[in-house]
Design a protein around this motif. Structure first.
Motif, short mmCIF file in Angstrom:
data_model
loop_
_atom_site.label_atom_id
_atom_site.label_comp_id
_atom_site.label_asym_id
_atom_site.label_seq_id
_atom_site.Cartn_x
_atom_site.Cartn_y
_atom_site.Cartn_z
N MET A 1 0.83 -1.19 0.00
CA MET A 1 0.00 0.00 0.00
C MET A 1 0.87 1.25 0.00
N ALA A 2 1.99 1.20 0.68
CA ALA A 2 2.87 2.36 0.75
C ALA A 2 3.36 2.76 -0.63
N THR A 3 3.69 1.79 -1.49
CA THR A 3 4.16 2.14 -2.83
C THR A 3 3.03 2.70 -3.68
N LEU A 4 1.82 2.23 -3.46
CA LEU A 4 0.68 2.80 -4.20
C LEU A 4 0.51 4.28 -3.85
N MET A 5 0.68 4.62 -2.58
CA MET A 5 0.48 6.00 -2.16
C MET A 5 1.61 6.92 -2.64
N GLU A 6 2.64 6.36 -3.21
CA GLU A 6 3.69 7.18 -3.81
C GLU A 6 3.34 7.57 -5.23
N ASP A 7 2.36 6.89 -5.83
CA ASP A 7 1.92 7.19 -7.18
C ASP A 7 0.96 8.38 -7.14
N ASP A 8 1.29 9.44 -7.88
CA ASP A 8 0.50 10.66 -7.85
C ASP A 8 -0.93 10.45 -8.34
N VAL A 9 -1.12 9.63 -9.36
CA VAL A 9 -2.47 9.38 -9.88
C VAL A 9 -3.30 8.64 -8.84
N PHE A 10 -2.70 7.66 -8.18
CA PHE A 10 -3.45 6.91 -7.16
C PHE A 10 -3.78 7.83 -5.98
N ARG A 11 -2.87 8.69 -5.60
CA ARG A 11 -3.14 9.65 -4.52
C ARG A 11 -4.27 10.59 -4.91
N ALA A 12 -4.29 11.01 -6.17
CA ALA A 12 -5.38 11.86 -6.65
C ALA A 12 -6.70 11.10 -6.59
N PHE A 13 -6.67 9.84 -7.02
CA PHE A 13 -7.88 9.02 -6.96
C PHE A 13 -8.38 8.91 -5.53
N THR A 14 -7.50 8.60 -4.59
CA THR A 14 -7.94 8.44 -3.20
C THR A 14 -8.49 9.75 -2.64
N THR A 15 -7.90 10.86 -3.03
CA THR A 15 -8.38 12.16 -2.57
C THR A 15 -9.82 12.41 -3.04
N TYR A 16 -10.03 12.28 -4.34
CA TYR A 16 -11.36 12.58 -4.88
C TYR A 16 -12.38 11.50 -4.56
N GLY A 84 -15.37 2.29 -8.80
CA GLY A 84 -14.81 1.10 -9.44
C GLY A 84 -14.09 1.43 -10.74
N ILE A 85 -14.73 2.20 -11.60
CA ILE A 85 -14.11 2.55 -12.88
C ILE A 85 -12.88 3.42 -12.66
N ALA A 86 -12.96 4.37 -11.75
CA ALA A 86 -11.82 5.26 -11.50
C ALA A 86 -10.62 4.48 -10.96
N LEU A 87 -10.87 3.48 -10.13
CA LEU A 87 -9.76 2.65 -9.65
C LEU A 87 -9.11 1.90 -10.81
N LEU A 88 -9.92 1.29 -11.65
CA LEU A 88 -9.37 0.60 -12.82
C LEU A 88 -8.66 1.58 -13.75
N TYR A 89 -9.23 2.75 -13.94
CA TYR A 89 -8.63 3.79 -14.76
C TYR A 89 -7.25 4.17 -14.21
N THR A 90 -7.16 4.31 -12.91
CA THR A 90 -5.89 4.64 -12.25
C THR A 90 -4.83 3.60 -12.57
N LEU A 91 -5.24 2.35 -12.64
CA LEU A 91 -4.30 1.26 -12.92
C LEU A 91 -3.81 1.22 -14.36
N THR A 92 -4.47 1.98 -15.27
CA THR A 92 -4.03 2.02 -16.66
C THR A 92 -2.86 2.98 -16.88
N GLY A 93 -2.46 3.72 -15.84
CA GLY A 93 -1.33 4.63 -15.94
C GLY A 93 -1.60 5.90 -16.73
N PRO A 94 -2.72 6.58 -16.47
CA PRO A 94 -2.99 7.82 -17.21
C PRO A 94 -2.06 8.94 -16.76
#
Length: 151
Positions: A1-16, A84-94
């Motif tokens: 989980m710590a490495t996920l929170m280093e990803d800016d897109v994932f952090r943006a997803f969790t924020t919104y 759900g879609i936004a999480l999957l979208y985050t995993l596509t590396g936008p």
């Protein structure tokens, strides 16, 4: 989980995601507020301490309460799929800027949808805010499908 929170897109997803979830959760207390202030209760146990005559008056629907309830249901119908879609979208590396645009527009559209629904603003306010959020979700779904679809 710590490495996920280093990803800016994932952090943006969790924020919104947190913003729209909190917005959706706050609809419960708003419904309770409208029930209490409008004297409109759904269950007998809510008015059990009242006399029989008062119970008959209080066990009823009220247009304002129903409006808030419908807004809450609309949130459930739109925010849950977005998550759900936004999480999957985050995993596509936008790109971060593209992801932020999607997340911000969706969150803003849902907040404005609530304001326009509960405040009974004239159409097309509510309709446009709904369509904006739905378009964002479909845009992310298209990105997910076009990234992973194997034909």
């Amino acid at each position: 989980m710590a490495t996920l929170m280093e990803d800016d897109v994932f952090r943006a997803f969790t924020t919104y995601a947190a913003i729209v979830i909190v917005k959706m959760v706050l609809m419960g207390p708003l419904t309770a507020y409208y029930r209490i202030t409008r004297g409109s209760f759904a269950n007998l146990e809510d008015v059990a301490r009242k006399s029989a005559d008062e119970q008959k008056k209080l066990l009823r629907t009220h247009p304002d309460v129903e409006r808030v309830r419908r807004c809450h249901l609309n949130d459930l119908e739109n925010i849950v799929p977005f998550l759900g879609i936004a999480l999957l979208y985050t995993l596509t590396g936008p790109d971060l800027s593209c992801a932020l645009l999607h997340f911000r527009v969706f969150a803003g559209s849902r907040i404005f949808h609530t304001i326009s629904y509960v405040g009974a603003l004239p159409q097309p306010c509510r309709g446009l805010s709904y369509l904006t959020g739905a378009t964002v979700t479909l845009s992310m779904a298209y990105r997910v499908l076009s990234t992973v679809l194997v034909l």
